[in-house]
Design a protein around this motif. Structure first.
Motif, PDB file in Angstrom:
ATOM      1  N   GLU A 165      -1.334  34.702   9.145  1.00  0.00           N
ATOM      2  CA  GLU A 165      -0.090  35.347   8.738  1.00  0.00           C
ATOM      3  C   GLU A 165      -0.023  35.580   7.234  1.00  0.00           C
ATOM      4  O   GLU A 165       0.614  36.544   6.765  1.00  0.00           O
ATOM      5  CB  GLU A 165       1.113  34.497   9.171  1.00  0.00           C
ATOM      6  CG  GLU A 165       1.345  34.460  10.671  1.00  0.00           C
ATOM      7  CD  GLU A 165       0.403  33.508  11.390  1.00  0.00           C
ATOM      8  OE1 GLU A 165      -0.335  32.789  10.687  1.00  0.00           O
ATOM      9  OE2 GLU A 165       0.387  33.500  12.644  1.00  0.00           O
ATOM     10  N   ILE A 166      -0.672  34.685   6.466  1.00  0.00           N
ATOM     11  CA  ILE A 166      -0.654  34.848   5.012  1.00  0.00           C
ATOM     12  C   ILE A 166      -1.347  36.144   4.615  1.00  0.00           C
ATOM     13  O   ILE A 166      -0.833  36.932   3.808  1.00  0.00           O
ATOM     14  CB  ILE A 166      -1.343  33.641   4.340  1.00  0.00           C
ATOM     15  CG1 ILE A 166      -0.601  32.344   4.681  1.00  0.00           C
ATOM     16  CG2 ILE A 166      -1.410  33.829   2.828  1.00  0.00           C
ATOM     17  CD1 ILE A 166      -1.260  31.097   4.110  1.00  0.00           C
ATOM     18  N   GLU A 167      -2.513  36.375   5.193  1.00  0.00           N
ATOM     19  CA  GLU A 167      -3.252  37.596   4.879  1.00  0.00           C
ATOM     20  C   GLU A 167      -2.527  38.830   5.414  1.00  0.00           C
ATOM     21  O   GLU A 167      -2.522  39.887   4.765  1.00  0.00           O
ATOM     22  CB  GLU A 167      -4.653  37.519   5.472  1.00  0.00           C
ATOM     23  CG  GLU A 167      -5.503  36.418   4.844  1.00  0.00           C
ATOM     24  CD  GLU A 167      -6.788  36.193   5.605  1.00  0.00           C
ATOM     25  OE1 GLU A 167      -7.773  36.908   5.314  1.00  0.00           O
ATOM     26  OE2 GLU A 167      -6.810  35.316   6.483  1.00  0.00           O
ATOM     27  N   GLU A 168      -1.933  38.723   6.593  1.00  0.00           N
ATOM     28  CA  GLU A 168      -1.234  39.870   7.167  1.00  0.00           C
ATOM     29  C   GLU A 168      -0.053  40.282   6.302  1.00  0.00           C
ATOM     30  O   GLU A 168       0.184  41.479   6.081  1.00  0.00           O
ATOM     31  CB  GLU A 168      -0.760  39.522   8.578  1.00  0.00           C
ATOM     32  CG  GLU A 168      -1.899  39.345   9.578  1.00  0.00           C
ATOM     33  CD  GLU A 168      -1.425  38.827  10.923  1.00  0.00           C
ATOM     34  OE1 GLU A 168      -0.216  38.557  11.042  1.00  0.00           O
ATOM     35  OE2 GLU A 168      -2.265  38.689  11.840  1.00  0.00           O
ATOM     36  N   SER A 169       0.676  39.304   5.778  1.00  0.00           N
ATOM     37  CA  SER A 169       1.817  39.621   4.909  1.00  0.00           C
ATOM     38  C   SER A 169       1.345  40.303   3.632  1.00  0.00           C
ATOM     39  O   SER A 169       1.957  41.276   3.167  1.00  0.00           O
ATOM     40  CB  SER A 169       2.577  38.331   4.562  1.00  0.00           C
ATOM     41  OG  SER A 169       3.067  37.704   5.725  1.00  0.00           O
ATOM     42  N   ALA A 170       0.271  39.797   3.062  1.00  0.00           N
ATOM     43  CA  ALA A 170      -0.264  40.399   1.835  1.00  0.00           C
ATOM     44  C   ALA A 170      -0.784  41.806   2.102  1.00  0.00           C
ATOM     45  O   ALA A 170      -0.618  42.710   1.275  1.00  0.00           O
ATOM     46  CB  ALA A 170      -1.379  39.514   1.269  1.00  0.00           C
ATOM     47  N   PRO A 187      -7.608  30.403  -4.260  1.00  0.00           N
ATOM     48  CA  PRO A 187      -6.753  29.271  -4.663  1.00  0.00           C
ATOM     49  C   PRO A 187      -6.541  28.239  -3.556  1.00  0.00           C
ATOM     50  O   PRO A 187      -6.513  27.034  -3.818  1.00  0.00           O
ATOM     51  CB  PRO A 187      -5.430  29.952  -5.036  1.00  0.00           C
ATOM     52  CG  PRO A 187      -5.815  31.342  -5.413  1.00  0.00           C
ATOM     53  CD  PRO A 187      -6.938  31.704  -4.486  1.00  0.00           C
ATOM     54  N   VAL A 188      -6.409  28.711  -2.306  1.00  0.00           N
ATOM     55  CA  VAL A 188      -6.197  27.776  -1.197  1.00  0.00           C
ATOM     56  C   VAL A 188      -7.439  26.938  -0.931  1.00  0.00           C
ATOM     57  O   VAL A 188      -7.342  25.780  -0.498  1.00  0.00           O
ATOM     58  CB  VAL A 188      -5.785  28.567   0.068  1.00  0.00           C
ATOM     59  CG1 VAL A 188      -5.760  27.653   1.290  1.00  0.00           C
ATOM     60  CG2 VAL A 188      -4.414  29.193  -0.127  1.00  0.00           C
ATOM     61  N   SER A 189      -8.615  27.494  -1.216  1.00  0.00           N
ATOM     62  CA  SER A 189      -9.883  26.829  -0.891  1.00  0.00           C
ATOM     63  C   SER A 189     -10.439  25.978  -2.024  1.00  0.00           C
ATOM     64  O   SER A 189     -11.620  25.633  -2.003  1.00  0.00           O
ATOM     65  CB  SER A 189     -10.924  27.889  -0.495  1.00  0.00           C
ATOM     66  OG  SER A 189     -10.480  28.688   0.567  1.00  0.00           O
ATOM     67  N   VAL A 190      -9.620  25.630  -2.989  1.00  0.00           N
ATOM     68  CA  VAL A 190     -10.103  24.843  -4.135  1.00  0.00           C
ATOM     69  C   VAL A 190     -10.667  23.481  -3.720  1.00  0.00           C
ATOM     70  O   VAL A 190     -11.736  23.081  -4.204  1.00  0.00           O
ATOM     71  CB  VAL A 190      -8.988  24.683  -5.183  1.00  0.00           C
ATOM     72  CG1 VAL A 190      -9.367  23.632  -6.227  1.00  0.00           C
ATOM     73  CG2 VAL A 190      -8.732  26.014  -5.882  1.00  0.00           C
ATOM     74  N   PRO A 191     -10.009  22.706  -2.823  1.00  0.00           N
ATOM     75  CA  PRO A 191     -10.579  21.389  -2.461  1.00  0.00           C
ATOM     76  C   PRO A 191     -11.992  21.457  -1.892  1.00  0.00           C
ATOM     77  O   PRO A 191     -12.879  20.740  -2.385  1.00  0.00           O
ATOM     78  CB  PRO A 191      -9.568  20.839  -1.441  1.00  0.00           C
ATOM     79  CG  PRO A 191      -8.288  21.513  -1.794  1.00  0.00           C
ATOM     80  CD  PRO A 191      -8.664  22.880  -2.244  1.00  0.00           C
ATOM     81  N   PRO A 192     -12.273  22.291  -0.876  1.00  0.00           N
ATOM     82  CA  PRO A 192     -13.657  22.345  -0.400  1.00  0.00           C
ATOM     83  C   PRO A 192     -14.615  22.936  -1.442  1.00  0.00           C
ATOM     84  O   PRO A 192     -15.799  22.585  -1.455  1.00  0.00           O
ATOM     85  CB  PRO A 192     -13.585  23.224   0.851  1.00  0.00           C
ATOM     86  CG  PRO A 192     -12.345  24.012   0.697  1.00  0.00           C
ATOM     87  CD  PRO A 192     -11.392  23.134  -0.036  1.00  0.00           C
TER      88      PRO A 192
END
Length: 274
Positions: A165-170, A187-192
Motif C-alpha cells: 500500500e505504501i508504494e501504491e499510494s506513492a 529508508p525503510v530498509s536501513v536495518p538489513p
C-alpha cells in the motif's frame, strides 16, 4: 531444579565467551612481553614490564598505515557497490511481478554455494588477459561478486515484508519507480542494509587468499596480507609480531563491538517479517 537449569544456561553461554575471549586475551598478553617471557611457555603469565615498544616497532616498521589505507579503500568501495547492486536486485525480485524473478533469485542463491578458492585460477587468467592483475580492481570485483548473493538474500527477505500500500499510494501521487525506491524502500530498509554492511566489512577486511594471489606489489597489499609479510620479516621479534596482529584485528573488533546490535536487528527484521 530451577537453579540447575539456570546454571546450565549460564554454562552454555560461558563456553563460547571463553573460547572467543581466550585467543584475544592471550594475544594481548603476548604482544606486551619480551621474547624471553614468550619463550618461557607460560601463556597467561603477566609481563614483568609492559613492552609498549612492541607496538611502536610494529607501527613504524610494519607499514601499518599503508596496509590500513589499502584495506579501507578496497573495503569501502566494495561495500558501496554491494549495497547499491544488491538493493536494486532485491527490490526487483521482491516487489516486481515478472516471469524470471524466481530464476534470478535461484542464480544468486547458487552463487552463495560457490567456494572462493575454486575461482582463483580462472580469475587469475581473466585478470591477466584484461591487464588488471596486481591492482586493487582485481580484489574489488571478486569481493563484490561473492558478497552480493548473501546481501540479495537478506534484503529481498526484508523487502517482501514491506506493505504494498505504501508504494501504491506513492505511485498514485505521481512518484516514479526510482523515486519510490530512493525515498521509500531505501529508508525503510536501513536495518538489513546495516547488517549487510557489517557482514561485508568483516568478510572483506579479513580476506587473505585473493589478496595473496592477485596482489604482489608491496604498496598495494591489504592489512591481512601485510600481517603475513610482517611476520615473515620479523620472525624473531615475537612481541612485535603479536603487536601487529593486535593492530590488524583491532578495526574489526571495534566495528563489531559498536555495531553488533545492528546485525541482530537486521537479521531479526528480515526473519520475522520476511
Amino acid at each position: 531444579m530451577r537453579k540447575i537449569k539456570k546454571g546450565v544456561v549460564y554454562l552454555l553461554f560461558a563456553i563460547p565467551v571463553v573460547t572467543q575471549l581466550y585467543p584475544l586475551l592471550w594475544l594481548l598478553l603476548y604482544s606486551l612481553k619480551t621474547n624471553e617471557e614468550i619463550m618461557s611457555g607460560i601463556f597467561f603469565a603477566l609481563p614483568k614490564a609492559l613492552q609498549w615498544h612492541n607496538y611502536k616497532d610494529a607501527y613504524e616498521s610494519g607499514s601499518y598505515l599503508k596496509y590500513l589505507s589499502n584495506s579501507v579503500m578496497v573495503t569501502a568501495i566494495t561495500m558501496i557497490c554491494v549495497i547499491l547492486l544488491s538493493s536494486m536486485v532485491a527490490y526487483a525480485i521482491s516487489r516486481f511481478r515478472w516471469r524470471y524473478g524466481g530464476l534470478v533469485m535461484t542464480v544468486f542463491l547458487m552463487g552463495m554455494m560457490i567456494p572462493m578458492q575454486a575461482t582463483l585460477l580462472p580469475l587469475m587468467v581473466i585478470f591477466k588477459n584484461v591487464d588488471i592483475l596486481n591492482t586493487h580492481l582485481s580484489l574489488i570485483l571478486p569481493y563484490i561478486a561473492f558478497s552480493t548473493p548473501i546481501a540479495v538474500f537478506i534484503l529481498s527477505g526484508f523487502m517482501k515484508s514491506i506493505p504494498a500500500e505504501i508504494e501504491e499510494s506513492a505511485f498514485i501521487d505521481g512518484a516514479s519507480i526510482y523515486r519510490i525506491f530512493r525515498s521509500i524502500i531505501i529508508p525503510v530498509s536501513v536495518p538489513p542494509m546495516m547488517t549487510v554492511c557489517i557482514l561485508t566489512f568483516i568478510t572483506i577486511w579479513n580476506e587473505y587468499i585473493l589478496a595473496a594471489t592477485f596482489i604482489s606489489s608491496e604498496k598495494l597489499k591489504t592489512l591481512p596480507f601485510g600481517v603475513y609479510t610482517f611476520v615473515s620479516q620479523y620472525s624473531v621479534n615475537y612481541g612485535a609480531i603479536g603487536a601487529f596482529l593486535v593492530l590488524g584485528a583491532l578495526p574489526v573488533i571495534l566495528i563489531y563491538f559498536f555495531l553488533s546490535n545492528q546485525i541482530t536487528k537486521g537479521m531479526v527484521a528480515g526473519a520475522v517479517k520476511g
